[in-house]
Scaffold this motif. Structure first.
Motif, PDB file in Angstrom:
ATOM      1  N   GLU A  62       1.151  -1.065  -0.343  1.00 38.59           N
ATOM      2  CA  GLU A  62       0.362  -0.164   0.226  1.00 38.59           C
ATOM      3  C   GLU A  62       0.569   0.826  -0.294  1.00 38.59           C
ATOM      4  OE1 GLU A  62      -3.507   1.631   3.176  1.00 38.59           O
ATOM      5  OE2 GLU A  62      -2.296   0.584   3.202  1.00 38.59           O
ATOM      6  N   VAL A  63       0.492   1.621  -0.627  1.00 42.62           N
ATOM      7  CA  VAL A  63       1.723   3.556  -1.176  1.00 42.62           C
ATOM      8  C   VAL A  63       0.753   4.771   0.027  1.00 42.62           C
ATOM      9  CG1 VAL A  63       1.755   5.040  -2.349  1.00 42.62           C
ATOM     10  CG2 VAL A  63       1.637   3.265  -3.169  1.00 42.62           C
ATOM     11  N   HIS A  64       2.331   5.242   0.611  1.00 39.91           N
ATOM     12  CA  HIS A  64       1.329   5.633   1.772  1.00 39.91           C
ATOM     13  C   HIS A  64       3.022   7.480   1.339  1.00 39.91           C
ATOM     14  CE1 HIS A  64      -0.057   2.961   4.639  1.00 39.91           C
ATOM     15  NE2 HIS A  64       0.634   2.509   4.303  1.00 39.91           N
ATOM     16  N   SER A  65       2.729   8.567   1.334  1.00 37.64           N
ATOM     17  CA  SER A  65       2.296   9.451   1.099  1.00 37.64           C
ATOM     18  C   SER A  65       3.566   9.821   2.957  1.00 37.64           C
ATOM     19  CB  SER A  65       1.391  10.825   1.107  1.00 37.64           C
ATOM     20  OG  SER A  65       1.130  10.857   2.129  1.00 37.64           O
ATOM     21  N   HIS A  66       4.478  11.215   2.760  1.00 30.47           N
ATOM     22  CA  HIS A  66       5.673  11.273   3.738  1.00 30.47           C
ATOM     23  C   HIS A  66       4.991  11.686   4.656  1.00 30.47           C
ATOM     24  CE1 HIS A  66       9.096  12.353   5.363  1.00 30.47           C
ATOM     25  NE2 HIS A  66       8.651  13.377   4.802  1.00 30.47           N
ATOM     26  N   ARG A  67       3.376  12.706   4.455  1.00 30.49           N
ATOM     27  CA  ARG A  67       2.810  12.810   5.849  1.00 30.49           C
ATOM     28  C   ARG A  67       1.413  12.010   5.402  1.00 30.49           C
ATOM     29  NH1 ARG A  67       6.431  17.982   6.798  1.00 30.49           N
ATOM     30  NH2 ARG A  67       8.094  17.300   8.086  1.00 30.49           N
ATOM     31  N   ASP A  68       0.419  11.953   6.724  1.00 30.02           N
ATOM     32  CA  ASP A  68      -0.616  11.612   5.534  1.00 30.02           C
ATOM     33  C   ASP A  68      -1.343  12.949   5.547  1.00 30.02           C
ATOM     34  OD1 ASP A  68      -0.032   9.532   7.230  1.00 30.02           O
ATOM     35  OD2 ASP A  68      -1.403   9.460   9.731  1.00 30.02           O
ATOM     36  N   GLU A  69      -2.113  12.414   4.314  1.00 30.77           N
ATOM     37  CA  GLU A  69      -3.149  13.597   3.558  1.00 30.77           C
ATOM     38  C   GLU A  69      -4.122  14.231   4.742  1.00 30.77           C
ATOM     39  OE1 GLU A  69      -3.862  13.498  -0.051  1.00 30.77           O
ATOM     40  OE2 GLU A  69      -2.853  11.886  -0.281  1.00 30.77           O
ATOM     41  N   THR A  70      -4.604  15.583   4.858  1.00 30.74           N
ATOM     42  CA  THR A  70      -5.448  16.002   5.155  1.00 30.74           C
ATOM     43  C   THR A  70      -5.687  17.422   4.787  1.00 30.74           C
ATOM     44  OG1 THR A  70      -5.887  17.213   7.605  1.00 30.74           O
ATOM     45  CG2 THR A  70      -4.121  18.005   6.329  1.00 30.74           C
ATOM     46  N   ASN A  71      -7.513  17.781   5.368  1.00 26.98           N
ATOM     47  CA  ASN A  71      -8.018  18.419   4.471  1.00 26.98           C
ATOM     48  C   ASN A  71      -8.859  19.709   5.832  1.00 26.98           C
ATOM     49  OD1 ASN A  71      -7.395  17.802   2.322  1.00 26.98           O
ATOM     50  ND2 ASN A  71      -9.265  16.508   1.848  1.00 26.98           N
ATOM     51  N   HIS A  72      -7.443  20.053   6.568  1.00 23.27           N
ATOM     52  CA  HIS A  72      -8.224  20.277   7.573  1.00 23.27           C
ATOM     53  C   HIS A  72      -7.398  21.094   8.342  1.00 23.27           C
ATOM     54  CE1 HIS A  72      -8.001  16.773   9.697  1.00 23.27           C
ATOM     55  NE2 HIS A  72      -7.885  17.023  10.902  1.00 23.27           N
ATOM     56  N   GLY A  73      -7.275  22.108   9.112  1.00 21.99           N
ATOM     57  CA  GLY A  73      -6.464  22.669  10.185  1.00 21.99           C
ATOM     58  C   GLY A  73      -5.215  24.012   9.332  1.00 21.99           C
ATOM     59  N   SER A  74      -4.518  23.695   9.668  1.00 23.50           N
ATOM     60  CA  SER A  74      -3.732  24.668   8.619  1.00 23.50           C
ATOM     61  C   SER A  74      -2.571  24.840   7.905  1.00 23.50           C
ATOM     62  CB  SER A  74      -2.864  25.227  10.544  1.00 23.50           C
ATOM     63  OG  SER A  74      -3.797  26.514  11.347  1.00 23.50           O
ATOM     64  N   LEU A  75      -1.856  25.236   7.002  1.00 24.10           N
ATOM     65  CA  LEU A  75      -1.133  25.414   6.231  1.00 24.10           C
ATOM     66  C   LEU A  75      -0.324  26.464   5.755  1.00 24.10           C
ATOM     67  CD1 LEU A  75      -1.838  26.957   3.381  1.00 24.10           C
ATOM     68  CD2 LEU A  75      -3.719  25.714   2.707  1.00 24.10           C
ATOM     69  N   ALA A  76       1.259  25.918   5.590  1.00 19.55           N
ATOM     70  CA  ALA A  76       1.461  26.856   4.710  1.00 19.55           C
ATOM     71  C   ALA A  76       1.765  27.374   3.662  1.00 19.55           C
ATOM     72  CB  ALA A  76       2.615  26.416   5.802  1.00 19.55           C
ATOM     73  N   ALA A  77       1.770  28.407   3.120  1.00 20.42           N
ATOM     74  CA  ALA A  77       1.522  28.633   1.760  1.00 20.42           C
ATOM     75  C   ALA A  77       3.226  29.462   1.166  1.00 20.42           C
ATOM     76  CB  ALA A  77       1.311  29.789   1.512  1.00 20.42           C
ATOM     77  N   VAL A  78       4.021  28.979   0.583  1.00 24.97           N
ATOM     78  CA  VAL A  78       5.501  29.765   0.430  1.00 24.97           C
ATOM     79  C   VAL A  78       5.550  30.783  -0.898  1.00 24.97           C
ATOM     80  CG1 VAL A  78       7.883  29.357  -0.182  1.00 24.97           C
ATOM     81  CG2 VAL A  78       6.284  27.859   1.631  1.00 24.97           C
ATOM     82  N   VAL A  79       5.469  31.814  -0.742  1.00 22.40           N
ATOM     83  CA  VAL A  79       4.254  32.762  -2.464  1.00 22.40           C
ATOM     84  C   VAL A  79       6.404  33.106  -2.402  1.00 22.40           C
ATOM     85  CG1 VAL A  79       3.535  34.665  -3.261  1.00 22.40           C
ATOM     86  CG2 VAL A  79       2.414  33.501  -1.199  1.00 22.40           C
ATOM     87  N   PHE A  80       6.508  32.549  -4.348  1.00 24.42           N
ATOM     88  CA  PHE A  80       8.236  33.511  -4.693  1.00 24.42           C
ATOM     89  C   PHE A  80       7.471  34.597  -5.721  1.00 24.42           C
ATOM     90  CE2 PHE A  80       8.847  28.667  -3.964  1.00 24.42           C
ATOM     91  CZ  PHE A  80       9.747  28.775  -3.674  1.00 24.42           C
ATOM     92  N   GLY A  81       8.523  35.692  -5.107  1.00 23.08           N
ATOM     93  CA  GLY A  81       7.958  37.174  -6.066  1.00 23.08           C
ATOM     94  C   GLY A  81       9.616  37.309  -6.678  1.00 23.08           C
ATOM     95  N   SER A  82       9.442  39.012  -6.558  1.00 24.34           N
ATOM     96  CA  SER A  82      11.263  39.419  -6.774  1.00 24.34           C
ATOM     97  C   SER A  82      11.139  40.410  -5.870  1.00 24.34           C
ATOM     98  CB  SER A  82      10.802  40.091  -8.103  1.00 24.34           C
ATOM     99  OG  SER A  82       9.701  41.391  -7.917  1.00 24.34           O
TER     100      SER A  82
END
Length: 296
Positions: A62-82
């Motif tokens: 069975e394939v497991h991802s590196h960390r459990d997939e979840t659709n709730h809670g906080s997330l981190a957004a990394v925004v690339f600009g100039s």
């Protein structure tokens, strides 16, 4: 009315500006190729990582991802600009994409951890009322990308340990064609399970399968770490290629405007110069006629 001397100064300053724009165009074109070559060179390494993952996954039921997939809670957004301007709407478009995507995930910006790469991206996020918790400056060249990627990976690990954040998204510009680009996002973590399933199902290119003696879970974790490195490195390189492509397009537009202005100024200068010559000739003729009349 503008004098010939003033018009001549305007012509010279416009020519100087044209020279600067041409230099910036050349630099942008060189940098685009440098970052494009970095992405191309990355592909072979990325393929090696994928093949390693494919072998490890074939031994798992069975394939497991590196960390459990979840659709709730906080997330981190990394925004690339100039860090610099003169790159069109790039920063605005990337920030808009990040806010739109966060909204589609059912979150408000205050429930996210925001990291900005580039002064302009950070400023644009702050203008939206967003607190930028992590800031990274852009590297000056391809050689500097590796150190920045390592800093981001350490930051992501710190987020996971201290804030229990398992969802990380990258938002950046991806070159499209010529001097154009498209805003793009990538879910970095958790690793896409469907992608892992596709890797596992792909046929192996030879009849002999490689073997390994390293602990399977340890090897899988190391390979995922390399996948994360490659993904962030590619985001850096493609974002900076897009930035310079946008800057090149802006400089091309500026050059056309300068050429039009130069043509107008040159025409006005010639007209004014001709008027001045004509007036001088008329003064000479008038003076000669007056002198001739007095002598007669």
């Amino acid at each position: 009315m503008e004098t010939i001397e003033a018009l001549s100064r305007r012509l010279q300053s416009t020519k100087d500006l044209q020279s600067v724009v041409k230099t910036m165009k050349a630099l942008a074109a060189v940098k685009i190729r440098q970052f494009e070559k970095a992405v191309e060179a990355l592909e072979d390494y990325n393929r090696t990582v994928e093949m390693g993952l494919q072998i490890v996954l074939r031994l798992q039921t069975e394939v497991h991802s590196h960390r459990d997939e979840t659709n709730h809670g906080s997330l981190a957004a990394v925004v690339f600009g100039s860090d610099q301007g003169m790159c069109g709407q790039l920063n605005d478009q990337i920030v808009s994409l990040s806010l739109d995507r966060v909204g589609k995930l059912g979150l408000t910006p205050d429930r996210c951890i925001w990291a900005a790469i580039g002064e302009r991206a950070a400023g644009r996020l702050r203008a939206e009322g967003i607190t930028v918790e992590e800031f990274f400056s852009l590297p000056g060249s391809v050689k500097g990308i590796t150190a920045k990627v390592e800093d981001i990976l350490l930051t992501i690990e710190a987020w996971h340990d201290s804030k229990k954040i398992d969802r990380v998204y990258l938002f950046y510009a991806k070159p499209h064609s010529g001097t154009s680009y498209r805003p793009h996002f990538l879910r970095l973590l958790p690793v896409d399970r469907a992608w892992l399933e596709r890797l596992k199902a792909d046929p192996w290119p030879t009849k002999m399968l490689p073997v390994f003696t390293m602990d399977r879970d340890t090897l899988f974790s190391e390979l995922i770490g390399q996948y994360l490195f490659v993904s962030i490195f590619r985001a850096f390189a493609e974002s900076m290629a897009s930035e310079n492509a946008s800057r090149l397009a802006s400089m091309q537009g500026a050059e056309r405007n300068i050429e039009d202005q130069l043509a107008d100024l040159t025409n006005r200068y010639h007209q004014l110069r001709q008027m001045s010559i004509t007036e001088e000739l008329l003064d000479i003729v008038s003076g000669f006629e007056t002198l001739e009349h007095e002598q007669s």
